[in-house]
Every structure is written in C-alpha cells, then in structure tokens.
Design a protein around this motif. Structure first.
Motif, mmCIF file in Angstrom:
data_model
loop_
_atom_site.group_PDB
_atom_site.id
_atom_site.type_symbol
_atom_site.label_atom_id
_atom_site.label_comp_id
_atom_site.label_asym_id
_atom_site.label_seq_id
_atom_site.Cartn_x
_atom_site.Cartn_y
_atom_site.Cartn_z
ATOM 1 N N LYS A 153 0.809 -1.227 0.000
ATOM 2 C CA LYS A 153 0.000 0.000 0.000
ATOM 3 C C LYS A 153 0.842 1.278 0.000
ATOM 4 O O LYS A 153 0.465 2.295 0.592
ATOM 5 C CB LYS A 153 -0.956 0.027 1.205
ATOM 6 C CG LYS A 153 -1.872 -1.189 1.302
ATOM 7 C CD LYS A 153 -2.696 -1.377 0.037
ATOM 8 C CE LYS A 153 -3.590 -2.616 0.138
ATOM 9 N NZ LYS A 153 -4.216 -2.963 -1.151
ATOM 10 N N ARG A 154 1.971 1.221 -0.665
ATOM 11 C CA ARG A 154 2.795 2.420 -0.829
ATOM 12 C C ARG A 154 3.654 2.274 -2.069
ATOM 13 O O ARG A 154 3.787 1.168 -2.618
ATOM 14 C CB ARG A 154 3.691 2.645 0.389
ATOM 15 C CG ARG A 154 4.787 1.596 0.594
ATOM 16 C CD ARG A 154 5.706 1.976 1.734
ATOM 17 N NE ARG A 154 6.749 0.993 2.022
ATOM 18 C CZ ARG A 154 7.923 0.921 1.387
ATOM 19 N NH1 ARG A 154 8.202 1.763 0.394
ATOM 20 N NH2 ARG A 154 8.810 0.006 1.726
ATOM 21 N N PHE A 155 4.241 3.398 -2.500
ATOM 22 C CA PHE A 155 5.181 3.354 -3.609
ATOM 23 C C PHE A 155 6.582 3.054 -3.086
ATOM 24 O O PHE A 155 6.885 3.278 -1.905
ATOM 25 C CB PHE A 155 5.198 4.680 -4.367
ATOM 26 C CG PHE A 155 3.856 5.068 -4.927
ATOM 27 C CD1 PHE A 155 3.053 4.134 -5.560
ATOM 28 C CD2 PHE A 155 3.394 6.363 -4.826
ATOM 29 C CE1 PHE A 155 1.818 4.481 -6.084
ATOM 30 C CE2 PHE A 155 2.161 6.730 -5.334
ATOM 31 C CZ PHE A 155 1.368 5.786 -5.967
ATOM 32 N N GLY A 156 7.417 2.559 -3.972
ATOM 33 C CA GLY A 156 8.802 2.308 -3.596
ATOM 34 C C GLY A 156 9.625 3.575 -3.652
ATOM 35 O O GLY A 156 9.276 4.554 -4.335
ATOM 36 N N ASP A 157 10.723 3.561 -2.940
ATOM 37 C CA ASP A 157 11.691 4.649 -2.979
ATOM 38 C C ASP A 157 12.861 4.220 -3.866
ATOM 39 O O ASP A 157 13.213 3.026 -3.886
ATOM 40 C CB ASP A 157 12.196 4.949 -1.561
ATOM 41 C CG ASP A 157 13.106 6.168 -1.539
ATOM 42 O OD1 ASP A 157 12.575 7.287 -1.474
ATOM 43 O OD2 ASP A 157 14.345 5.992 -1.606
#
Length: 244
Positions: A207-211
């Motif tokens: 539930k998040r984007f990658g860095d």
C-alpha cells in the motif's frame, strides 16, 4: 572498483550511483542532461564519492561506443555496468501506433542496453567480480497500462537479453541480472497526476510506492560477492504489486 551507470544523473540511476559509491566504487555516469549531471556530480562529491560524467545519448550507437572508448583510454577495466537508461517514451495503442514511435521506445529501452553491454564487455572481462545489471519492469508480466504495450515488449526483450548475456558471459566470470521495479516514486511518473497515482496503491500489497533507494540496494546486492551464485535472474522490487 569502478561502476558505469547509464543515465545516472537523476532518479533511480542517481540513487544507484550514491549507493554503489558509498560501497567504495568510483562512479562514471552517462547521460544527455548537463544540468542534471552537474547536480548529480555535486551530490556524489558531497558524499565523498569519486565521480565523473561522460556525455552520451544511449540510443545512439556511435555515442555509446565513443563513451566507452573514452573510458578505455582512462582505465584498464570496469567492474559494474548498470543499464539504467529506459522509459515509457509516451503512450500509443497498437492499432494506431506510428512505426517511428515503436522504434524510439525500443531504442530507449532495448538498444541502449545492448549498445552499452556490447561496448562494456572487453572492460568487464578485466574487472573484479564483474557484473551487468539491467532494468525490466512489472509491465512485462502485466502487459503494461493503456498505450504502454510497446514499453512492456521492449522490457520483455531486456529479460531475454539478460538471460542470453548471462549464458554467454559466464565463462568470463561476468554475471548478468536484472531488477524489475514496480511503482517507484520518481519523475518517471511525472506525466500522471498525483491523485491518479494515489489510486494505484490499492494494487500494491504494501500500500505504498517504492523509494529509489529500495531499488538501489537490490542493485548493490546483485553486484556484490553476496550474489556470487546469481546470474540470469530478474528480481522483482514492487512491494507485492506483481501478485495481486
């Protein structure tokens, strides 16, 4: 140790340059954006990383060959090549796709990696624990979003290239692997509104984007002796996006 990173002036490429540099590599970045290159070199040198920039359009065979000729005149060998150049190149559906668009997207994603790999092999053969890292994409398995089909096809070719190079170069001790990022929070997605991007999180297990740094650390692992028995692999870096 010495690493060449194509298109390493920003985004994931710069994050890879910083990560490898902190592990002791001298960094050579290529690209076509002099302003980005100056900013990248400043950031690398602020982190006490030896770095230089060579202008090269990775889609142009002569540019790539000249860049590696320059590297060969300065150094006896390189240890890592990261084929970072690539991108969506725009969106066109197949039923109306211009041939020129198809060839441009393929050049950006496939030709760039082929030209650099071919030119780098003689230097890698003389390197220590030599390694090539390519970039695939989650679009290879999904077929890509609307109008991104040829991008998916170009990156599928990269996966084939990765395995073919791994087989051909094993006798020289050169390992070849690829990372396949999911949705990483970089300027790559700048053409998409932030509101639209936020809806994509529902398709990611975490539930998040990658860095970018989370891709860079996988690249660093693949170049290290810890990955000494890995070659021809495509490593997914997508927070579980691939299996929803």
């Amino acid at each position: 140790m010495r690493a060449v990173i194509t298109g390493g002036t920003s985004g994931i490429g710069l994050s890879v340059a910083l990560t490898l540099g902190k592990e002791g590599y001298d960094i050579i970045i290529t690209g076509i954006d002099k302003e980005n290159a100056d900013n990248a070199l400043s950031e690398l040198k602020e982190n006490n990383i030896n770095a230089e920039f060579i202008y090269a359009n990775s889609m142009e065979e002569d540019d790539v060959n000249q860049a590696f000729d320059q590297i060969a005149k300065q150094y006896d060998s390189i240890d890592v090549l990261v084929n970072n150049v690539g991108g969506l190149g725009g969106r066109q559906k197949f039923d109306g796709m211009e041939t020129s668009f198809m060839r441009r997207v393929m050049a950006l994603n496939f030709d760039s990696a082929f030209f650099a790999s071919r030119a780098a092999i003689p230097l890698l053969k003389k390197g220590t624990n030599p390694s090539i890292i390519n970039y695939s994409t989650i679009a290879v398995t999904s077929g890509g979003g609307p109008g991104a089909g040829i991008y998916a096809a170009g990156k599928a070719a990269i996966e084939g290239l990765t395995r073919a190079l791994a087989k051909e170069l094993a006798e020289f001790g050169i390992r070849v692997n690829a990372v396949s990022p999911g949705t990483i929070d970089t300027a790559f997605h700048s053409a998409t509104s932030r509101d639209v991007m936020e809806t994509w999180k529902s398709g990611i297990v975490m539930k998040r984007f990658g860095d970018p740094s989370e891709v860079a650390t996988v690249v660093e692992f693949l170049t290290s002796t810890k990955a000494s028995f890995l070659t021809g692999e495509i490593i997914q870096v997508n927070g579980g996006q691939a299996f929803i």
